[in-house]
Design an enzyme around this catalytic site. Structure first.
Site, PDB file in Angstrom:
ATOM      1  N   ASP A   7       0.851  -1.189   0.000  1.00  0.00           N
ATOM      2  CA  ASP A   7       0.000   0.000   0.000  1.00  0.00           C
ATOM      3  C   ASP A   7       0.888   1.241   0.000  1.00  0.00           C
ATOM      4  O   ASP A   7       2.112   1.145   0.090  1.00  0.00           O
ATOM      5  CB  ASP A   7      -0.896   0.006   1.256  1.00  0.00           C
ATOM      6  N   THR A  61      -9.605  -7.029  -6.629  1.00  0.00           N
ATOM      7  CA  THR A  61      -9.810  -5.820  -5.821  1.00  0.00           C
ATOM      8  C   THR A  61      -8.473  -5.244  -5.349  1.00  0.00           C
ATOM      9  O   THR A  61      -8.216  -5.181  -4.146  1.00  0.00           O
ATOM     10  CB  THR A  61     -10.700  -6.128  -4.595  1.00  0.00           C
ATOM     11  N   GLU A  88      -1.253  -1.668  -5.742  1.00  0.00           N
ATOM     12  CA  GLU A  88      -1.240  -3.041  -6.265  1.00  0.00           C
ATOM     13  C   GLU A  88      -1.589  -3.079  -7.753  1.00  0.00           C
ATOM     14  O   GLU A  88      -1.004  -3.854  -8.520  1.00  0.00           O
ATOM     15  CB  GLU A  88      -2.205  -3.910  -5.444  1.00  0.00           C
ATOM     16  N   THR A 136      -9.461  -3.928   6.253  1.00  0.00           N
ATOM     17  CA  THR A 136     -10.496  -3.273   5.440  1.00  0.00           C
ATOM     18  C   THR A 136     -10.565  -3.911   4.046  1.00  0.00           C
ATOM     19  O   THR A 136     -11.647  -4.071   3.495  1.00  0.00           O
ATOM     20  CB  THR A 136     -10.215  -1.768   5.298  1.00  0.00           C
ATOM     21  N   ASP A 171      -9.937  -7.006   3.247  1.00  0.00           N
ATOM     22  CA  ASP A 171     -10.587  -8.319   3.374  1.00  0.00           C
ATOM     23  C   ASP A 171     -12.103  -8.145   3.432  1.00  0.00           C
ATOM     24  O   ASP A 171     -12.864  -8.876   2.790  1.00  0.00           O
ATOM     25  CB  ASP A 171     -10.123  -9.030   4.655  1.00  0.00           C
TER      26      ASP A 171
END
Length: 285
Positions: free
Chosen positions: A91, A121, A126, A206, A208
């Site tokens: 991140d 997602t 990423e 968050t 997950d």
């Protein structure tokens, strides 16, 4: 997922004392042999017909490669199976991106996992890692989502980004794209933008929660990414607001909440997860 009516068989990719947002953690990382053994058990009992597979945090490349083999086998059994992959790698903090899993997971995600996934997602960092392309504008983000579609997934949601939100600096942008090929071969792409209020804290888990709820809401609204994302992001917002409120009370006046205070208030948010009041609307692009 269970609260939303799904029967779930859970496999712990890691078995840790606590999440890695704390200063210390202890525990084990599941490897590919151990995952294979668990899957064999399900297969021997003929209870390995699934509608969905969802994967998130893992730290082991062989484990990830084994997931791909299992997903491919499950898709042979049920061609309609949907694989939802949250490619958890890292991140951005204060504008700087860094990986919090071993770097050798990136090529496995990029070359093996994403091509068999139906829904992914990633966060902005990423998505940039997977495509090798930086995102500076919304146009860049849409092009990166197209690159990700070209790798395999029909649905791509960039769960958070540091793009400038039209509503201002206090908002966080998420973007979604759903590409469908109709029977006559024509492709339709639905794209949306969501802006949700920023919460001044670092939460763990968050992503997950987001991936699980997106799975559930896309199941309930298969051809409406807008509604699925509105419900997902609104529920997230309810959970985060409840968590920060509770964390501040626990920390006490003037103190900064710690990792324990900031554990997501999931159980307390059961009603919001089941039936979220829509407080974040999506804009169709």
């Amino acid at each position: 997922l269970q609260v939303l009516g799904f029967e779930v068989d859970t496999v712990n990719s890691v078995q840790f004392s606590n999440h890695t947002g704390y200063a210390h953690w202890k525990g084990q990382v599941l490897n590919s042999d151990e995952l294979h053994e668990l899957y064999e058990g399900l297969k021997l009992n003929k209870v390995n017909r699934y509608d969905y597979v969802l994967t998130g945090y893992t730290r082991d490349t062989s484990f990830l490669a084994m997931v791909v083999d299992i997903v491919q086998e499950l898709k042979q059994q049920n061609p309609d199976l949907v694989y939802v992959c949250d490619p958890v790698m890292g991140d951005k903090w204060n504008g700087e991106g860094s990986m919090y899993v071993p770097k050798d997971l990136l090529p496995v995600y990029r070359d093996k996992v994403v091509p068999v996934a139906d829904i992914i997602t990633p966060n902005q960092f990423e998505a940039e890692l997977l495509t090798g392309r930086k995102i500076y504008t919304e146009k860049d983000a849409l092009e990166v989502m197209d690159m990700l579609h070209a790798m395999g997934p029909e649905t791509v949601v960039i769960t958070s980004s540091d793009l400038q939100a039209p509503l201002g600096n206090d908002y966080l942008i998420a973007l979604g794209s759903h590409r469908k090929t109709k029977a006559d071969g024509t492709r339709i792409t639905q794209r949306i933008r969501m802006e949700s209020p920023k919460v001044d804290a670092v939460f763990v888990g968050t992503g997950d929660l987001f991936a699980a709820m997106l799975l559930a809401w896309t199941h309930k609204h298969p051809n409406n990414l807008k509604v699925a994302c509105e419900k997902t992001v609104s529920a997230m917002q309810h959970v985060l607001q409840r968590t920060i409120k509770s964390a501040k009370v626990q920390a006490g006046e003037g103190n900064k909440p710690n990792s324990a205070h900031l554990e997501l208030r999931m159980v307390q948010s059961k009603k919001d997860i089941e039936n979220p009041e829509i407080i974040v609307k999506a804009t169709v692009l």
